[in-house]
Design a protein around this motif. Structure first.
Motif, PDB file in Angstrom:
ATOM      1  N   THR A 475     -14.405   4.945  -2.825  1.00 47.16           N
ATOM      2  CA  THR A 475     -13.758   5.617  -1.691  1.00 47.16           C
ATOM      3  C   THR A 475     -12.969   6.837  -2.127  1.00 47.16           C
ATOM      4  O   THR A 475     -12.630   7.691  -1.305  1.00 47.16           O
ATOM      5  CB  THR A 475     -12.814   4.640  -0.970  1.00 47.16           C
ATOM      6  OG1 THR A 475     -11.881   4.115  -1.932  1.00 47.16           O
ATOM      7  CG2 THR A 475     -13.594   3.503  -0.343  1.00 47.16           C
ATOM      8  N   GLU A 479     -12.278  10.405   0.482  1.00 47.75           N
ATOM      9  CA  GLU A 479     -10.974  10.889   0.976  1.00 47.75           C
ATOM     10  C   GLU A 479     -10.789  12.395   0.806  1.00 47.75           C
ATOM     11  O   GLU A 479     -10.431  13.089   1.765  1.00 47.75           O
ATOM     12  CB  GLU A 479      -9.841  10.119   0.294  1.00 47.75           C
ATOM     13  CG  GLU A 479      -8.475  10.505   0.828  1.00 47.75           C
ATOM     14  CD  GLU A 479      -7.362   9.689   0.209  1.00 47.75           C
ATOM     15  OE1 GLU A 479      -6.198   9.825   0.667  1.00 47.75           O
ATOM     16  OE2 GLU A 479      -7.621   8.916  -0.733  1.00 47.75           O
ATOM     17  N   LYS A 516     -17.205   3.533   7.118  1.00 50.87           N
ATOM     18  CA  LYS A 516     -15.882   2.921   7.287  1.00 50.87           C
ATOM     19  C   LYS A 516     -14.805   3.729   6.563  1.00 50.87           C
ATOM     20  O   LYS A 516     -13.693   3.902   7.067  1.00 50.87           O
ATOM     21  CB  LYS A 516     -15.897   1.494   6.753  1.00 50.87           C
ATOM     22  CG  LYS A 516     -16.702   0.508   7.605  1.00 50.87           C
ATOM     23  CD  LYS A 516     -16.731  -0.871   6.966  1.00 50.87           C
ATOM     24  CE  LYS A 516     -17.554  -1.845   7.809  1.00 50.87           C
ATOM     25  NZ  LYS A 516     -17.641  -3.178   7.177  1.00 50.87           N
ATOM     26  N   ALA A 517     -15.163   4.225   5.372  1.00 47.87           N
ATOM     27  CA  ALA A 517     -14.197   5.019   4.608  1.00 47.87           C
ATOM     28  C   ALA A 517     -13.857   6.311   5.331  1.00 47.87           C
ATOM     29  O   ALA A 517     -12.696   6.738   5.371  1.00 47.87           O
ATOM     30  CB  ALA A 517     -14.760   5.309   3.219  1.00 47.87           C
ATOM     31  N   GLU A 520     -11.556   5.429   8.086  1.00 44.47           N
ATOM     32  CA  GLU A 520     -10.266   5.014   7.539  1.00 44.47           C
ATOM     33  C   GLU A 520      -9.394   6.204   7.162  1.00 44.47           C
ATOM     34  O   GLU A 520      -8.163   6.167   7.329  1.00 44.47           O
ATOM     35  CB  GLU A 520     -10.511   4.131   6.300  1.00 44.47           C
ATOM     36  CG  GLU A 520      -9.239   3.651   5.615  1.00 44.47           C
ATOM     37  CD  GLU A 520      -9.534   2.924   4.311  1.00 44.47           C
ATOM     38  OE1 GLU A 520      -8.579   2.771   3.506  1.00 44.47           O
ATOM     39  OE2 GLU A 520     -10.685   2.520   4.085  1.00 44.47           O
ATOM     40  N   PHE A 521      -9.995   7.255   6.676  1.00 47.44           N
ATOM     41  CA  PHE A 521      -9.233   8.435   6.258  1.00 47.44           C
ATOM     42  C   PHE A 521      -9.100   9.467   7.376  1.00 47.44           C
ATOM     43  O   PHE A 521      -8.985  10.665   7.123  1.00 47.44           O
ATOM     44  CB  PHE A 521      -9.875   9.064   5.021  1.00 47.44           C
ATOM     45  CG  PHE A 521      -9.844   8.178   3.813  1.00 47.44           C
ATOM     46  CD1 PHE A 521      -8.644   7.702   3.309  1.00 47.44           C
ATOM     47  CD2 PHE A 521     -11.021   7.788   3.194  1.00 47.44           C
ATOM     48  CE1 PHE A 521      -8.614   6.872   2.191  1.00 47.44           C
ATOM     49  CE2 PHE A 521     -11.000   6.961   2.074  1.00 47.44           C
ATOM     50  CZ  PHE A 521      -9.793   6.488   1.572  1.00 47.44           C
ATOM     51  N   ASN A 522      -9.129   8.991   8.604  1.00 50.71           N
ATOM     52  CA  ASN A 522      -8.871   9.813   9.795  1.00 50.71           C
ATOM     53  C   ASN A 522      -9.924  10.897   9.986  1.00 50.71           C
ATOM     54  O   ASN A 522      -9.638  11.997  10.449  1.00 50.71           O
ATOM     55  CB  ASN A 522      -7.467  10.451   9.694  1.00 50.71           C
ATOM     56  CG  ASN A 522      -6.953  10.941  11.031  1.00 50.71           C
ATOM     57  OD1 ASN A 522      -7.337  10.397  12.075  1.00 50.71           O
ATOM     58  ND2 ASN A 522      -6.130  11.961  11.017  1.00 50.71           N
ATOM     59  N   SER A 555     -14.828   0.859  16.060  1.00 51.04           N
ATOM     60  CA  SER A 555     -13.484   1.193  15.578  1.00 51.04           C
ATOM     61  C   SER A 555     -12.641   1.775  16.721  1.00 51.04           C
ATOM     62  O   SER A 555     -13.138   2.523  17.571  1.00 51.04           O
ATOM     63  CB  SER A 555     -13.587   2.198  14.437  1.00 51.04           C
ATOM     64  OG  SER A 555     -12.331   2.700  14.094  1.00 51.04           O
TER      65      SER A 555
END
Length: 599
Positions: A475, A479, A516-517, A520-522, A555
């Motif tokens: 991940t 990011e 998903k990553a 997760e990092f907007n 999500s």
């Protein structure tokens, strides 16, 4: 294809013109009418014969430059038969009984004077040719013969090429420098030099000379000439590639290596076939050695091959020792680099290489590797057979400027080849390989530190090309890419979107985990802003949103920024331009609608 004139030897060509000239003299002397005109014609033709004989007596060996002679004899092939026909028409006495015969007489007289003037012009051309082939002085004849009076460049090119064939080393060096300067002016000059057979003597000078100046002059002239695929192929077809690679393996002084390597990247950049030929001659090996001449790889090499010597300099020294023992070098069965006992040994001892020349050589080597691997699997494999990845990683980490950029572009092209060839990707960029890890660390550093756009874009492209090699747990790659979706540079944002699409598309085995990553990092909110505002990257932003909706559409992030309304509204203009996306768009919208109703 050679013309009929060029299929016969120059001696045969000259002999044929001498026979025609003798026939013309005989016919002119037998004339009963227009005696004064025919007498003058015979006189000029006799002078022509003398000059033809002067050229025919010369040694027409391999050093003899016959191109301008062919031009004169080709012109004589048109003039002499016509002159013979005119002279034969004058065998009978002219009669002035009627007006028609008088008109005919005036016409014949004018025609004889015309061919006589043409023969005089050919005599002047032959005088110029005799002086051109006078090797005693070695000076360049820059006067203009009649056949080149409207095109001075042609006469100069002939003069310089003749010196390349027959002059001393110093004279040939000066001639090569002049040809390099002429070729640099425009494409027409390049075409003239090539048409007048200038490539072969330049390659011969490059191959045989033992001075730095002559090597540099010849290579520079070839570099200036080879600015198109067609011209590059002409150099290659004259065995230019094998000559260049052989010289690099002999390791001449660095000033010579720079121009040779420049010639490599210029030729490789212009033609795929030339790229392949350089690979077959194994030019990659000396380029990697020169690029890594000052790079110490202690730690990384120990991790990968604990029993191997630990620096590129040590590899070179070991190669020299092994070569001296009659064994193969450290690179396997390929030819060993000749670091001693060759024609350049004394020359290198005289030269003290400056840091500027050494840096320029490294920049050129990196550029050559970049051009050689561009879309080429075999050359990419050859690079991976060396320690090139480790060298490239070290240079990207430590250096700045053009050297760093060229190395980064080489990595990007290697990654692009790996993206298209799964076996090569698994071999060259194994996740647990120290070399691959070293490269990845530097690519991520470029992205995280937000380097300037010139460095940032190739780093992003390389990461995108390698998307399939990263496991789900990586991940740390996602990011920094997501963070760049808000970059002010539209080109950077576009390349980031393209790279992320490669991470989350269904072809990627780990597409769900990568999706998903991104969420997760907007990444969703950044993509919505991108689709609404950045028209240059709207297509790839929409693609990315659709893939995310299909894989992780449940999500809450999608509901929070109202992705469904964005797809219904802002995406329509993009879909109108790209109707092929309608099916993907429908699937994404279906998933979001389904998850919304379930919620």
């Amino acid at each position: 294809m050679a013309t009929e004139e060029e299929e016969i030897s120059i001696q045969e060509d000259l002999s044929l013109k001498i026979k025609l000239s003798n026939r013309l003299v005989l016919s002119a002397k037998e004339a009963e009418s227009f005696k004064s005109e025919c007498s003058e014609l015979a006189l000029h033709t006799t002078q022509l014969i003398e000059h033809l004989l002067s050229l025919a007596r010369r040694d027409t060996t391999a050093t003899f430059y016959d191109r301008p002679i062919r031009r004169v004899t080709a012109e004589l092939s048109k003039i002499l038969p016509r002159a013979i026909r005119l002279a034969r028409r004058c065998k009978h006495k002219k009669s002035a009984k009627n007006v028609l015969r008088h008109v005919f007489s005036v016409s014949v007289s004018a025609d004889i004077e015309k061919v006589s003037a043409q023969i005089k012009s050919s005599i002047a051309d032959l005088k110029w040719l005799v002086s051109l082939h006078d090797c005693t002085s070695g000076s360049v004849n820059l006067s203009l013969p009649p056949m080149a009076c409207n095109d001075p460049i042609l006469a100069w090119v002939w003069s310089y090429i003749a010196v390349l064939h027959m002059g001393s080393v110093k004279e040939r060096t000066d001639a090569a420098q002049e040809l390099a300067a002429i070729a640099l002016i425009n494409d027409r000059n390049k075409k003239i030099i090539i048409e007048e057979n200038g490539i072969a003597p330049l390659l011969k000078l490059l191959k045989e000379s033992v001075t730095c100046e002559s090597q540099i002059a010849a290579a520079s002239a070839l570099f200036n000439l080879g600015n198109s695929p067609e011209r590059v192929w002409l150099i290659a077809n004259d065995h230019g590639i094998s000559i260049i690679v052989k010289l690099l393996l002999e390791m001449p002084p660095m000033s010579v290596q720079v121009v040779l390597v420049n010639l490599v990247w210029r030729m490789a950049d212009l033609d795929d076939g030339v790229r392949e030929e350089f690979g077959r001659e194994n030019v990659v090996r000396p380029l990697v050695v020169l690029l890594g001449m000052d790079v110490v790889l202690d730690e990384l090499v120990k991790k990968e091959e604990p029993r191997r010597t630990t620096s590129m300099h040590s590899l070179v020294l070991m190669n020299r020792q092994i070569t001296g023992n009659g064994s193969n070098g450290v690179y396997g069965n390929s030819k060993s680099l000749n670091y001693g006992g060759n024609r350049w040994e004394k020359e290198r001892e005289k030269v003290v290489e400056s840091p500027e020349v050494k840096l320029k050589l490294k920049e050129s080597c990196a550029m050559a590797l970049w051009k050689l691997v561009k879309g080429n699997l075999s050359n990419s494999k050859k690079i991976m057979e060396t320690k090139a990845l480790l060298v490239l990683a070290k240079i990207i980490e430590k250096e700045k400027g053009e050297l760093q950029f060229n190395c980064l572009m080489t990595v990007m092209e290697l990654a692009a080849v790996a993206e298209c060839h799964g076996d090569f990707r698994r071999m060259a960029f194994k996740p647990n390989s120290p070399a691959a890890k070293a490269i990845l660390d530097q690519l991520l550093r470029m992205i995280i530190e937000n380097a300037d756009t010139q460095l940032l874009i190739p780093a992003i492209k390389a990461i995108g090309c390698l998307a399939r090699t990263f496991p789900a747990r990586e991940t740390r790659i996602i990011e920094p890419l997501v963070s760049l979706l808000g970059n002010v540079d539209k080109d950077v944002v576009r390349e980031v979107a393209i790279a992320l699409v490669k991470f989350v598309c269904p072809d990627n085995f780990n597409h769900v985990e990568h999706s998903k990553a991104v969420v997760e990092f907007n990444g969703v909110s950044k993509l919505v802003t991108l689709v609404k505002t950045n028209y240059g990257s709207q297509l790839y932003g929409l693609l990315l949103l659709c893939y995310l909706a299909m894989h992780v559409g449940n999500s809450k992030a999608f509901e929070q920024v109202q992705v469904l309304s964005v797809l219904d509204g802002d995406a329509h203009d993009t879909l109108a331009q790209y109707p092929d996306l309608s099916e993907l768009f429908a699937k994404a919208r279906h998933h979001l609608t389904l998850f919304k109703s379930e919620a």
